[in-house]
Each structure stands twice: as structure tokens, then as C-alpha cells.
Design a protein around this motif. Structure first.
Motif, mmCIF file in Angstrom:
data_model
loop_
_atom_site.group_PDB
_atom_site.id
_atom_site.type_symbol
_atom_site.label_atom_id
_atom_site.label_comp_id
_atom_site.label_asym_id
_atom_site.label_seq_id
_atom_site.Cartn_x
_atom_site.Cartn_y
_atom_site.Cartn_z
ATOM 1 N N PRO A 1 0.821 -1.211 0.000
ATOM 2 C CA PRO A 1 0.000 0.000 0.000
ATOM 3 C C PRO A 1 0.858 1.267 0.000
ATOM 4 O O PRO A 1 1.952 1.268 0.563
ATOM 5 N N ARG A 2 0.372 2.303 -0.630
ATOM 6 C CA ARG A 2 0.954 3.650 -0.606
ATOM 7 C C ARG A 2 2.285 3.766 -1.348
ATOM 8 O O ARG A 2 2.853 4.839 -1.396
ATOM 9 N N SER A 3 2.793 2.685 -1.901
ATOM 10 C CA SER A 3 4.114 2.782 -2.532
ATOM 11 C C SER A 3 3.985 2.869 -4.047
ATOM 12 O O SER A 3 2.884 2.841 -4.596
ATOM 13 N N VAL A 4 5.130 3.006 -4.717
ATOM 14 C CA VAL A 4 5.161 3.042 -6.174
ATOM 15 C C VAL A 4 6.247 2.089 -6.673
ATOM 16 O O VAL A 4 7.280 1.919 -6.022
ATOM 17 N N ILE A 5 5.979 1.448 -7.790
ATOM 18 C CA ILE A 5 6.993 0.647 -8.472
ATOM 19 C C ILE A 5 7.229 1.308 -9.821
ATOM 20 O O ILE A 5 6.297 1.483 -10.607
ATOM 21 N N ASP A 6 8.469 1.708 -10.057
ATOM 22 C CA ASP A 6 8.807 2.380 -11.314
ATOM 23 C C ASP A 6 9.527 1.424 -12.249
ATOM 24 O O ASP A 6 10.476 0.749 -11.839
#
Lengths: 254, 231, 240
Positions: C115-120
Motif C-alpha cells: 500500500p501507498r508505494s510506487v513501483i517504477d
């Protein structure tokens, strides 16, 4: 975004520097391992992949028709562009070039332009109307410090690898390279000078100075960076380090 | 029905088993089939299937000891980078283990930006908001030493079976280590050459975690550097 | 180059391949130091790098999702990757490819774990010869696994098309330029489900079926090479 340098790491690097030591056990005038692979990109006229330690930079050359600048009707054009790709570091973000990317491109540009590494006088097709533009695109793939030296080396290696464009307007026997500028960066930490700062050292350094030299050891471009200062003696010492290491790096251009 | 051996290397999407097994971390079930979701080593214990990951970010869980770096502060505490997608919150009362009158006391005297802190994960909620505590002996602000970061997935190798690797690093390397589950390791020692040797050893563990005979190689390397003497 | 009279002669294509033959494919996992995961792919003359960062903290914060990670993809071409220098920065084509790439990858990821994170995911084309988006997806998929991001499966991708009225696999730039149809496709090999499909040109019903058949078979093969790349990086080696 910025790299977090913890107080512990900062103190550790600074304490080592005072004793003339470095975090990766190098000596103060020791460059990391350098490799130069020429011609990896076939879609470019010339290209080079340079590794300095874990830092990886690729440079590609494109030569195309262009309209000359009005004040330089009889000169070819040189355009240097640098991309700090977001895949190279967690701190690089997509979007317009950052000030670091622009500084990087301009420092590489200056070394090549001011040394007359490319004979731009020869790159005229029709005076005032049509000249050759040489594009040097610097692509930073993996950032582990000292991008300037890696990029400058990749740029000159790619130029030396450049083949003339397949175009009937091209009349020269080969690509007109006449000098081999090489940039060497010296960092200052805790009043000590060290060559080729790695990423950890860059995060801690007070200041850096980049000196580009040519074959005879003379200077063709300089850039001081960081908020710290250099004394006259330090500048002379840095020049001596850059001159000696510049010759070593130039030898890798074959 | 099992399709892989114990400790076998598996990749995402690989079929591990079929049937009524307990599916743990690194694996998932689709109908009767159990598949791996990460690159890792299959651990098959009784009815339990888990994949020990060989890569990946640190995801905090209660009870973990972590090494954080202070990146921000607020009126009643600090925000710590814990080498994870999530930052950790440390209330001043969880650092000092007492009630603090925030009107009377200036908490900036206890921690500053960039300080390194040994802490324990106290609580993680479902939105992954992380509470830390650092009041126990041996925790709190770190003084001196060298901080090294390795892949959090390699931390079990740094500790070794029953702490064997950690003992080798400390005894032969003549250093004291504090290992965070988040891949950060503090090293203290008198001899900078041996500190560097231990750093080298840690990088070797990270690089060669999957090559057999690791503890012996680390031992040999440290002994060799030690026997060369000097600082 | 002028259009050749025939793109297929005696059953062989311009580069000597038979119609259902893929160009040589090389995949290497974990080649960048700074990225959490990375992969390098060569598909014929295509040279493509992919890097994954994350899961990491999402900035700006208002784009965080409370119950899931967000996947972001950026497909980008180097200025020197094509014949005529490409101006740096995104254009409409790369924005579209970034979008369909993200959608091709997203369904295999367990994003709800973070949750709340980003994967680039960053894809950089260093040298292009048609099929760069498929090479990019193959690279990105391996890079995600190399980063330790939990996945239901890999995603494998290839293009099929039509030249000289023949259905062919994995078109080169010349074939793409002179042929009539290009159809990039990506799939989850284990379940044989398509996650990306684009097409421009012309197919009859029979040709469409035949093209899908070729693509499915090739993705199986690519899937094997992707898994092999990961095994090579992580396999337990015996001490020398």
C-alpha cells in the motif's frame, strides 16, 4: 530527491580523508578501474560505453545536416546533450533536464569545443546555408559517482569511433578529429584532495574541480563545483593530478 | 504432489506443488496448484511451502531490529528512513522511555537530521504506517563506526546458521557488528584495515550468497588480511 | 534503402529467416548496480535496458493509493537509437507505448502487498530495429523479478505481421516498413492470456488466427529464455 548521507558515513569518510585514506581503500590519486568499449551502438555514427567502477555511461554520435548559426556561417555545429536517465539512480527523475544534467553536458561540451577536438571548419557543405551538425548524446545508465569524467571519456571515445555519414554531401576522407581532451575530477574532503570521487565521496565532498587537458598536458576546460573553496596551492595540486591521470585515461582511447 | 526439491531455485510463476499445502511467503495458490511469486529457494517443511526470496526491498514487521537514518522531525518525534518503501515514526517517548512534556523540553537535543538510530519495529498498521521504539539498552542513536548497506534479503546469510557467520565476522574481523533486518549494518572496530576487511567480507556475502562454502571463504579472507598486519 | 521486389524469396526473408523464426534473443538479468532490478535484452539488432525501482515511497504523496502500490512505466528511446537522431524526451508514440506496457505488466503483479508505494519501470531503447516495445516488455518482466517484486507469472512479448501475403514472426524495421501488417502482442504464458495487443494493417480471419498461433508459440520460447536468465543470475554455483 537527494541521497541521504548519514552522519555516521559522513564522519567516517571525513576521518579517513584526514589520514589520507578512502572508503573503498583507494589511494588519493587512484582512479577506479576504467573500461572503454567502442562501437556498441550500430545505429549511431560512433559510440562508446565507458565504465568507471560501477558507473556506466554510453555516448552516441549523430551527424546530420543543419543550418549554421548566422554568426558562424563557415563552421559546423556541435551539440552536446546529457540525459541523467531515471534508470541510473533512485534520485534521477523523468522530465526536463535537471541543472545537473545541463552542467554535465556543458562541461563535456567545453572540453571538446575549446580544445578544437573536432575540426568544425571542415564541416561546411555550403557557406551560410548547410553545414554538418555533430550531436553527442550522453546517456547515463548507472550512477556510482564521477559522471563528468566518465561522460567526457565516452564522448571523445565515441568521436574517435565515428564513421562519416552515408551521404553524398560528405567529402572528407574521415571524421576530422584533431585533439583528445580528457577530463579528470578532483574532490576535496576535510582539506584533502582525492581523484575520481565515488558516489559516497560525492555526497560528503566540500567541493570538486574538473580539469580537462589535451595531449600536451595543457588545460582546455575547467569547472569548479560544490560550495567549498580551493586555495591556489590546491588548484595547482589538482591540476598536477588531472594532468597525470589524463595521460593514463587518454592511453585507454587506443 | 511436489514438483520441486527442497532448497531448489524457483522463479515467479513456477509450479511448486499441487494439493492441500499451507502457502506461506513467496508463494500463492490458484485452485489446487501452488506457484512461486518470487525468485528464491523453495523451502518445503511438512505441509508448509515458502519461498525464501533472493532479492527485494525490506518490508517492516513488528519485532524486527532496524537501523534507521533521521530524515525529518515533527513536534513529538522523528521520521526515519529504514531502507524500505515505508518510513518509520519514532515518538520521543519511545526513544526516552518516559513521558515528555513537549512544551518544556526541546526534543531536537536528542536526535538531528542524518543521525543513525538502532530501533525496533513496534507496530505496523494495514496502511503500512510504521511505529518504532528505541528505548532498550543498545538501541537509540549510534556513535562512530561505519554504516554498510546490503540487500535485505541477504541478512540471514550475514547472521548464518545459529549466528556462525556473525561470530566469524566479529571474532576474526576484530569488530563489533549490529545487523538490522533492513540490510543496514553498523561496524565498530579499532583497526580501520580490519573494518574495511569486514566491509569487504559483507560485500562478498552479498555477492556470493548463493555459492556454497561461504563461511569458510569469509573466514579465510579475514584471516589472510589479519595476518598481513598493519593498519 | 529502396523497397525490395520481394520480402520473401524461396521461403527466406531478407535476413535469411523462415517466416515463423524469431530473431536471436539474448536476456541478461541484474546488470545495473543502482537499480533494485534490471535486465538487458537483445532481440536481433534491438538493444534495450530495463530497470525497476521499488516498491518505494510515492512522491508526490497525493498520488499514493491507500490500499495498493502504483505501477509507473516509462518507455524512452535514445537519440542515437534510430537512423535520424530522435529529439530527447517523450513524444506521443512513447507515451502510448509506456501506457500499454504498464497495462501489459500490471495484471501479474501483487501490487496490493505494498500500500501507498510506487513501483517504477524504466525502459530505455539504445538501438532500435522494430519490436522495441516487445523487447522492452520482455526486459521489464525480468527486471521486476530481479527486483524481487512478487509476480503471478512473467510476461512475454513478440510481434507478428504480414509481408508479401505471408504471416511472419518478429518483423525487422525493413519488414515493418514494407510489409502490410504489424501486431505486437504480450501474454502471460502460463495461462495463455493476452495482456497487450495492438495491430495496424490488414488481416483476414484466417490470418489473424494464424498470427496468434505463431505469437503464442514464440512467447512460450521467450518465457523459457526469461526464466533461464533469472536462473543464471541466481543459481547456486559450486565453489571453484
Amino acid at each position: 530527491m537527494y541521497e541521504i548521507v548519514s552522519s555516521v558515513r559522513r564522519d567516517y569518510i571525513a576521518d579517513l580523508a584526514r589520514e589520507g585514506k578512502r572508503i573503498d581503500t583507494r589511494t588519493m590519486d587512484q582512479f577506479r578501474e576504467v573500461s572503454v568499449e567502442v562501437g556498441p551502438i550500430k545505429s549511431a555514427q560512433g559510440s562508446a560505453l565507458v565504465k568507471v567502477g560501477k558507473t556506466q555511461v554510453v555516448a552516441g554520435i549523430k551527424v546530420e545536416h543543419a543550418e549554421p548559426f548566422p554568426d558562424k556561417p563557415d563552421n559546423g555545429m556541435l551539440v552536446v546533450n546529457a540525459e541523467l536517465l531515471p534508470l541510473a539512480s533512485p534520485t534521477f527523475e523523468p522530465g526536463r533536464p535537471s541543472e545537473n544534467a545541463i552542467e554535465l553536458a556543458r562541461v563535456v561540451d567545453r572540453g571538446i569545443r575549446e580544445s578544437n577536438a573536432i575540426d568544425l571548419d571542415k564541416l561546411v557543405i555550403k557557406s551560410g546555408e548547410d553545414v554538418w551538425a555533430v550531436f553527442i548524446d550522453i546517456y547515463v545508465l548507472d550512477h556510482d559517482g564521477n559522471l563528468i569524467d566518465a561522460s567526457a571519456l565516452a564522448a571523445i571515445a565515441a568521436l574517435l569511433n565515428a564513421k562519416p555519414p552515408e551521404d553524398e554531401a560528405w567529402t572528407l576522407p574521415e571524421f576530422p578529429i584533431q585533439k583528445r581532451p580528457v577530463a579528470v575530477t578532483v574532490a576535496k574532503i576535510n582539506s584533502k584532495l582525492m581523484i575520481d570521487p565515488c558516489l559516497d565521496e560525492e555526497g560528503v565532498m566540500d567541493a570538486r574541480i574538473t580539469i580537462a587537458t589535451i595531449e600536451d598536458g595543457s588545460i582546455c576546460a575547467v569547472q569548479k563545483g560544490g560550495i567549498g573553496c580551493f586555495s591556489r596551492e590546491e588548484l595547482e595540486q589538482a591540476y598536477e593530478m588531472a594532468r597525470a591521470e589524463g595521460a593514463e585515461l587518454r592511453a585507454k582511447l587506443g | 504432489m511436489l514438483y520441486v526439491q527442497n532448497r531448489e531455485l524457483v522463479v515467479p510463476g513456477q509450479l511448486i506443488a499441487e494439493g492441500s499445502y499451507n502457502v506461506r511467503e513467496g508463494a500463492f495458490r490458484e485452485g489446487k496448484q501452488v506457484y512461486a511469486s518470487v525468485v528464491g529457494l523453495a523451502e518445503l517443511r511438512g505441509q508448509d511451502i515458502r519461498i525464501i526470496p533472493l532479492q527485494g526491498r525490506y518490508i517492516p514487521k513488528p519485532g524486527d531490529v532496524v537501523i534507521g537514518v533521521v530524515v525529518d522531525s515533527y513536534y513529538s518525534g522523528w521520521i526515519l528512513d529504514i531502507n524500505s518503501p515505508y518510513t518509520g515514526n519514532l515518538f520521543v517517548s519511545d526513544l526516552l522511555r518516559r513521558k515528555v512534556d513537549l512544551v518544556r523540553e526541546d526534543i531536537s537535543q536528542y536526535l538531528s537530521m542524518g543521525d543513525v538510530v538502532v530501533a525496533m519495529v513496534k507496530d505496523v498498521n494495514e496502511r503500512m504506517r510504521v511505529q518504532l521504539e528505541a528505548g532498550e539498552p543498545g538501541m537509540g542513536r549510534v556513535k562512530g563506526g561505519k554504516l554498510v548497506e546490503i540487500s535485505p534479503a541477504k541478512v540471514p546469510r550475514v547472521i548464518g546458521r545459529k549466528g556462525s557467520m556473525l561470530n566469524t565476522l566479529q571474532d576474526v574481523g576484530e569488530c563489533k557488528l549490529r545487523v538490522g533486518q533492513n540490510g543496514r549494518i553498523m561496524i565498530w572496530g579499532k583497526n580501520p584495515r580490519m573494518i574495511n576487511a569486514v566491509v569487504e567480507a559483507l560485500l562478498m556475502i552479498e555477492r556470493e550468497a548463493h555459492i556454497s562454502g561461504l563461511t569458510d571463504r569469509v573466514h579465510l579472507m579475514l584471516e589472510k588480511i589479519k595476518s598481513e598486519g598493519g593498519e | 534503402m529502396k523497397k525490395p521486389e520481394k520480402l520473401i524469396e524461396n521461403g527466406k526473408r531478407l535476413d535469411g529467416r523462415v517466416p515463423d523464426e524469431m530473431r536471436p534473443l539474448k536476456i541478461e538479468a541484474g546488470i545495473l548496480e543502482r537499480a533494485d532490478g534490471s535486465a538487458y535484452v537483445e532481440l536481433g539488432a534491438n538493444k534495450v535496458l530495463a530497470a525497476v525501482y521499488g516498491p518505494r515511497e510515492m512522491h508526490p504523496r497525493h498520488r499514493q493509493q491507500p490500499d495498493t502500490a502504483v505501477l509507473r512505466c516509462r518507455y524512452n528511446m535514445a537519440p542515437f537509437s534510430v537512423d535520424e537522431r530522435k529529439r530527447p524526451g517523450p513524444d506521443r508514440r512513447s507515451v502510448e507505448i509506456s501506457k500499454v506496457t504498464r497495462e501489459a505488466l500490471e495484471s501479474v503483479l501483487f501490487l496490493e502487498l505494498y500500500p501507498r508505494s510506487v513501483i517504477d519501470v524504466f525502459i530505455e531503447v539504445l538501438q532500435a530495429d522494430a519490436g522495441t516495445r516487445t523487447a522492452g516488455i520482455n526486459a521489464a518482466s525480468v527486471a521486476l523479478a530481479d527486483a524481487g517484486v512478487p509476480m503471478r507469472d512473467m510476461v512475454s512479448s513478440i510481434a507478428v505481421g504480414k509481408i508479401d501475403d505471408t504471416i511472419v514472426l518478429d518483423l525487422t524495421k525493413d519488414e515493418d516498413q514494407w510489409g502490410t501488417t504489424d501486431m505486437p502482442i504480450a501474454m502471460v504464458p502460463r495461462k495463455k492470456l493476452v495482456t497487450l495487443l495492438q495491430m495496424d494493417g490488414h488481416f483476414t480471419k484466417e490470418e489473424f488466427g494464424q498470427a496468434l498461433g505463431l505469437a503464442f508459440k514464440a512467447c512460450e520460447q521467450i518465457y523459457g529464455i526469461q526464466r533461464q536468465a533469472l536462473r543464471e543470475k541466481y543459481a547456486i554455483k559450486q565453489e571453484k
